[in-house]
Design an enzyme around this catalytic site. Structure first.
Site, PDB file in Angstrom:
ATOM      1  N   GLU A   1     -83.958  -1.580-149.782  1.00 17.36           N
ATOM      2  CA  GLU A   1     -85.070  -0.867-149.157  1.00 17.36           C
ATOM      3  C   GLU A   1     -84.586   0.422-148.488  1.00 17.36           C
ATOM      4  O   GLU A   1     -85.217   1.472-148.602  1.00 17.36           O
ATOM      5  CB  GLU A   1     -85.759  -1.743-148.097  1.00 17.36           C
ATOM      6  CG  GLU A   1     -86.267  -3.063-148.611  1.00 17.36           C
ATOM      7  CD  GLU A   1     -85.281  -4.211-148.432  1.00 17.36           C
ATOM      8  OE1 GLU A   1     -85.731  -5.311-148.074  1.00 17.36           O
ATOM      9  OE2 GLU A   1     -84.074  -4.013-148.657  1.00 17.36           O
TER      10      GLU A   1
ATOM     11  N   CYS B   1     -85.073  -3.820-142.008  1.00 19.66           N
ATOM     12  CA  CYS B   1     -85.684  -3.082-143.124  1.00 19.66           C
ATOM     13  C   CYS B   1     -87.192  -2.984-142.937  1.00 19.66           C
ATOM     14  O   CYS B   1     -87.788  -1.943-143.236  1.00 19.66           O
ATOM     15  CB  CYS B   1     -85.339  -3.738-144.458  1.00 19.66           C
ATOM     16  SG  CYS B   1     -83.635  -3.410-144.994  1.00 19.66           S
TER      17      CYS B   1
ATOM     18  N   HIS C   1     -78.925  -2.147-147.728  1.00 16.80           N
ATOM     19  CA  HIS C   1     -80.018  -2.864-148.385  1.00 16.80           C
ATOM     20  C   HIS C   1     -80.792  -1.958-149.344  1.00 16.80           C
ATOM     21  O   HIS C   1     -80.886  -0.744-149.147  1.00 16.80           O
ATOM     22  CB  HIS C   1     -80.968  -3.449-147.352  1.00 16.80           C
ATOM     23  CG  HIS C   1     -80.360  -4.582-146.580  1.00 16.80           C
ATOM     24  ND1 HIS C   1     -81.080  -5.330-145.693  1.00 16.80           N
ATOM     25  CD2 HIS C   1     -79.098  -5.105-146.575  1.00 16.80           C
ATOM     26  CE1 HIS C   1     -80.299  -6.267-145.170  1.00 16.80           C
ATOM     27  NE2 HIS C   1     -79.077  -6.141-145.687  1.00 16.80           N
TER      28      HIS C   1
ATOM     29  N   CYS D   1     -85.615  -7.995-144.433  1.00 18.31           N
ATOM     30  CA  CYS D   1     -85.113  -8.440-143.140  1.00 18.31           C
ATOM     31  C   CYS D   1     -85.872  -7.648-142.070  1.00 18.31           C
ATOM     32  O   CYS D   1     -86.583  -6.679-142.383  1.00 18.31           O
ATOM     33  CB  CYS D   1     -83.610  -8.206-143.031  1.00 18.31           C
ATOM     34  SG  CYS D   1     -83.117  -6.454-142.950  1.00 18.31           S
TER      35      CYS D   1
END
Length: 143
Positions: free
Chosen positions: A73, A102, A71, A99
């Site tokens: 992040e 994260c 991801h 999510c």
């Protein structure tokens, strides 16, 4: 028209997201403190591994997501760590709300504010956000 700081950094995150290599969702993240960009990240494969845009997504057994992609992040925090950049007390500007994994990672990394432009289909419990002391904002971007 002059953008607010939140709009400005979200628009930077949008540009960052264009580097994403996952076919399913292009997400960009910009970490900022004191109106200064500390790090950026976008969704892409593990370093040295094939990209979804080249070989297709690798959907997990539960069918809900691509397991090939790291991801945006995570990549922004990892880039800061690789470069020795402190991100404590920073803000994450993300094109998609995080999510849960994260969110937990960013909280433990010292990020204190999360600003996003699009809501993820699975929202994080507002009580958890509050109890972690994170300020989370949904900012809609207009053209």
């Amino acid at each position: 028209m002059r953008f607010s700081w939140d709009e400005y950094f979200l628009r930077v995150a949008q540009v960052v997201s264009t580097r994403s290599t996952c076919n399913r969702k292009q997400v960009g993240c910009v970490l900022v403190r004191d109106k200064t960009i500390l790090s950026t990240g976008y969704g892409g494969s593990i370093r040295g591994q094939p990209h979804c845009i080249d070989v297709g997504c690798l959907i997990g057994p539960d069918g809900t997501g691509c397991i090939r992609t790291v991801h945006g992040e995570v990549n922004a925090v990892a880039q800061a760590a690789r470069n020795g950049t402190c991100i404590d007390n920073s803000t994450a500007y993300i094109t998609l709300s995080p999510c849960l994994n994260c969110f937990k990672m960013m909280t433990n990394a010292g990020i204190v504010r999360i600003v996003f432009s699009e809501a993820y289909r699975i929202p994080i419990d507002p009580e958890l956000v509050k109890s972690c002391g994170i300020h989370m904002s949904h900012v809609l971007l207009t053209d």
